[in-house]
Design an enzyme around this catalytic site. Structure first.
Site, short mmCIF file in Angstrom:
data_model
loop_
_atom_site.label_atom_id
_atom_site.label_comp_id
_atom_site.label_asym_id
_atom_site.label_seq_id
_atom_site.Cartn_x
_atom_site.Cartn_y
_atom_site.Cartn_z
N ASP A 108 -47.85 -6.93 -5.16
CA ASP A 108 -49.25 -6.68 -5.41
C ASP A 108 -49.50 -6.56 -6.91
OD1 ASP A 108 -51.73 -6.13 -4.14
OD2 ASP A 108 -51.56 -4.09 -4.89
N THR B 3 -55.79 -9.99 -7.52
CA THR B 3 -55.50 -9.37 -8.81
C THR B 3 -54.56 -10.24 -9.65
OG1 THR B 3 -53.75 -8.07 -7.78
CG2 THR B 3 -55.88 -7.02 -7.99
N THR B 4 -53.55 -10.82 -9.01
CA THR B 4 -52.63 -11.67 -9.76
C THR B 4 -53.37 -12.89 -10.30
OG1 THR B 4 -50.97 -11.00 -8.15
CG2 THR B 4 -50.35 -12.74 -9.66
N ASP C 63 -55.49 -4.62 1.57
CA ASP C 63 -56.01 -5.92 1.14
C ASP C 63 -56.80 -6.57 2.26
OD1 ASP C 63 -54.86 -5.71 -1.32
OD2 ASP C 63 -53.51 -7.43 -1.12
P1 ADP Z 1 -53.38 -12.25 -5.61
O1 ADP Z 1 -52.91 -10.95 -6.17
O2 ADP Z 1 -54.08 -13.08 -6.63
O3 ADP Z 1 -54.14 -12.10 -4.35
P2 ADP Z 1 -51.30 -13.40 -3.97
O4 ADP Z 1 -49.85 -13.26 -4.21
O5 ADP Z 1 -51.89 -12.64 -2.83
O6 ADP Z 1 -52.04 -13.04 -5.30
O7 ADP Z 1 -51.59 -14.95 -3.76
C1 ADP Z 1 -52.87 -15.41 -3.54
C2 ADP Z 1 -52.89 -16.92 -3.61
O8 ADP Z 1 -52.07 -17.49 -2.58
C3 ADP Z 1 -54.30 -17.46 -3.37
O9 ADP Z 1 -54.54 -18.50 -4.27
C4 ADP Z 1 -54.22 -17.96 -1.95
O10 ADP Z 1 -55.15 -19.00 -1.70
C5 ADP Z 1 -52.82 -18.46 -1.89
N1 ADP Z 1 -52.31 -18.59 -0.52
C6 ADP Z 1 -52.26 -17.64 0.43
N2 ADP Z 1 -51.71 -18.13 1.58
C7 ADP Z 1 -51.38 -19.42 1.32
C8 ADP Z 1 -50.76 -20.46 2.08
N3 ADP Z 1 -50.35 -20.25 3.33
N4 ADP Z 1 -50.59 -21.63 1.50
C9 ADP Z 1 -50.97 -21.84 0.22
N5 ADP Z 1 -51.55 -20.92 -0.54
C10 ADP Z 1 -51.76 -19.71 -0.01
MG MG Z 2 -53.51 -11.43 -2.47
#
Ligand code: ADP
Ligand code: MG
Length: 554
Positions: A63, A96-97, A392
């Site tokens: 996270d 957030t990332t 989340d």
């Molecule tokens: P954040 O802290 O930004 O939410 P995450 O590690 O949760 O970071 O990653 C979010 C990103 O991963 C988003 O761009 C989301 O669209 C992408 N994402 C989530 N699930 C999938 C998936 N199954 N395939 C491709 N991208 C995905």
């Molecule tokens: Mg996320």
């Protein structure tokens, strides 16, 4: 020092100061270091970080905001990026990332524009225009979602959890999150608001994640105080006391002097009578369940049990407030003032054993707008990460319901925005156009990083992605499991519009703010200058001399 005079010192001795390009590149380097620290966690194939604090406590998470909060960031510009993550978390609850790496990328590209002698003010303007346009396009490519669209809302929750280690039980957790939000959402005019304060999350170590459940009601993490009390009260009448069912010892100490045994007996008798009268008062109010924010004397417990009243002591204030809301009871602060009017109701009060502990469940409450989520998990660390994931999920479902709009993830929306911005750039003209184009490229950091973290070749993926979008495939994104470009709509990778919107807004704000700084004045610190996090390029201590001309603009 054009005049050649002795410089006049206006700052206190020991103050560090850096101006011009030196200041800016130092700030940019610090911000990039922060972005680099979280990059590798983005997406379902992103890795986790293990954070160890000075006490040796360990947090394992993916996270962004948790990582940045735990890191001891010193550099002022790096702190601004940590703020981006916090704002993102507060406003959208996810992404957030994304927000942080977008800000880092905007600054990285700004740096190379500055090397081409483009003034930071021009870059800022270009970025602002591009961000405005990006938000418009994001809105235009969004799709509506209604509160009863259970499938879509579950997919929103699943997408937000897919990057967490809980991903194997995310369907269950998504179902819980959607039902919780639907239960607490309130309609105001045409829109809904979902207040997460009405959702209580309780963690109990032990069992499996799949034992987690949604309870329509309030869970109080306390057992009944006396074994002689009923374990189950149907159609309970509930009293809430912010007073102790005991006698303050100090009051008594001050007053009495005992000379003979009979006096002691009389005194004990009086104490007993006082407690009896308190319990009598509870009974008179009609209550057969009492939640007490303070203590309950042993003797009072015994009297309550004899009356068949279920009693809980030392209940948290926040739980009392939830109980008041759910049952319609008033919180009374003097036992003598408790009346039948203050008593609330529910369908059932019951003590249930969860793992090692006994908890009190208040269910089928009058006001159903109070729900609780009971989370189970093998270890404390697993349980904490489940909590962050559910948090989340609740947030994304709530904002999807509130805004009623979703977009597709996996870099699909980001790439579509980049395509539109590139088309638009020609209309911008001037030097701002170059910054506008850089903004488009920075947006592509989302699919690029997703590809990188999935072990794919980011260049190949980006080329294919651009081509797909150019040929009208709006939902093309990175299928991180299949290792190729794919249709994100088909794969149900959906996100609430607010996550993307907020990421664009706060990343732009932070980048522009950092770009506008050309003078860093830092007062003398008492602690020795330390490097930034993750070997970040120097804290304030790394500053050079007072050199640095202004940016030449031609
Ligand atoms: P954040 O802290 O930004 O939410 P995450 O590690 O949760 O970071 O990653 C979010 C990103 O991963 C988003 O761009 C989301 O669209 C992408 N994402 C989530 N699930 C999938 C998936 N199954 N395939 C491709 N991208 C995905
Ligand atoms: Mg996320």
């Amino acid at each position: 020092m054009l005049t050649g005079q002795t410089p006049i010192l206006v700052l206190k001795e020991g103050t560090k100061r850096e101006r011009g390009r030196g200041a800016l590149s130092n700030n940019i380097a610090a911000a990039k270091a922060i972005a680099d620290a979280v990059r590798s966690t983005l997406g379902p194939r992103g890795l986790d970080k293990m954070l160890v604090d000075s006490m040796g406590d360990v947090v394992v998470t993916n996270d962004g905001v948790t990582i940045l909060k735990e890191m001891d960031v010193e550099h002022p510009a790096a702190k601004m990026l940590v703020e981006v993550a916090k704002t993102q978390d507060q406003e959208a609850g996810d992404g957030t990332t994304t927000a942080v790496i977008l800000a880092g990328e905007l600054l990285k590209r700004a740096e190379s524009l500055i090397e081409q002698n483009i003034h930071p003010t021009i870059i800022s303007q270009g970025y602002r225009m591009a961000s405005q346009k990006a938000l418009e396009v994001l809105n235009s490519i969004s799709e509506p979602v209604k509160i009863d669209a259970v499938d879509t809302l579950q997919r929103v929750a699943v997408t937000s959890m897919s990057s967490k280690s809980v991903s194997f039980s995310r369907d269950l957790l998504a179902d819980i999150a959607v039902r919780a939000i639907q239960a607490v959402a309130e309609k105001k005019g045409d829109t809904y608001t979902a207040d997460l304060d009405n959702i209580q999350v309780i963690k109990k170590q032990g069992g499996a994640i799949t034992d987690s459940q949604l309870i329509e009601g309030v869970i109080v993490d306390k057992e009944k105080v006396h074994s002689g009390m009923p374990a189950r009260v149907e159609h309970p009448k509930i009293a809430l006391l912010d007073a102790a069912l005991e006698i303050k010892k100090t009051e008594i100490d001050a007053k009495i002097e005992i000379n003979e045994p009979s006096q002691l007996n009389a005194f004990l008798q009086e104490e007993e009578n006082m407690l009896r009268r308190m319990v009598e008062q509870v009974k008179k109010s009609g209550a057969n369940v009492v939640f007490c924010q303070k203590g309950i004397d042993d003797l009072a417990q015994h009297f309550l049990a004899k009356e068949g009243i279920y009693g809980v002591r030392r209940v948290k204030k926040s739980d009392m407030e939830k109980l008041a809301k759910a049952t319609g009871a008033d919180i009374v602060s003097k036992v003598s003032e408790l009346t039948p009017d203050d008593v609330g109701s529910a369908g059932l009060v019951e003590e249930r054993k969860i793992g090692e502990d006994s908890l009190t469940f208040v269910t089928e409450a009058k006001n159903a707008k109070a729900v609780s989520i009971l989370l189970r998990g093998g270890t404390e660390h697993v349980l904490d990460e489940i909590e962050r994931s559910v948090d989340d999920a609740l947030n994304v479902v709530a904002v999807a319901v509130e805004d009623g709009k979703i977009v597709y993830g996996g870099g699909a929306s980001a790439e579509e925005l980049a395509l539109h911005l590139r088309d638009e750039a020609a209309k911008v003209g001037g030097r701002e156009q170059i910054a506008f184009e850089s903004f488009a490229e920075a947006l592509e950091t989302v699919p690029r990083t997703l590809a990188e973290n999935a072990g794919l070749d980011p260049i190949d993926i980006l080329i294919e992605l651009r081509q797909s979008h150019k040929s009208g495939k709006k939902f093309a994104g990175v299928n991180v499991h299949g290792g190729k470009v794919d249709d994100m709509k088909g794969l149900h990778i959906v996100e609430p519009i607010r996550v993307g919107r907020q990421a664009i807004e706060s990343a732009t704000d932070a980048a522009v703010m950092i770009l506008r700084i050309d003078d860093v004045i830092a007062s003398k610190t008492t602690s020795p200058p330390a490097g930034g996090p993750g070997g970040g390029p120097g804290g304030m201590g790394g500053m050079g001399g007072m050199g640095g001309g202004d940016f030449g603009e031609d």
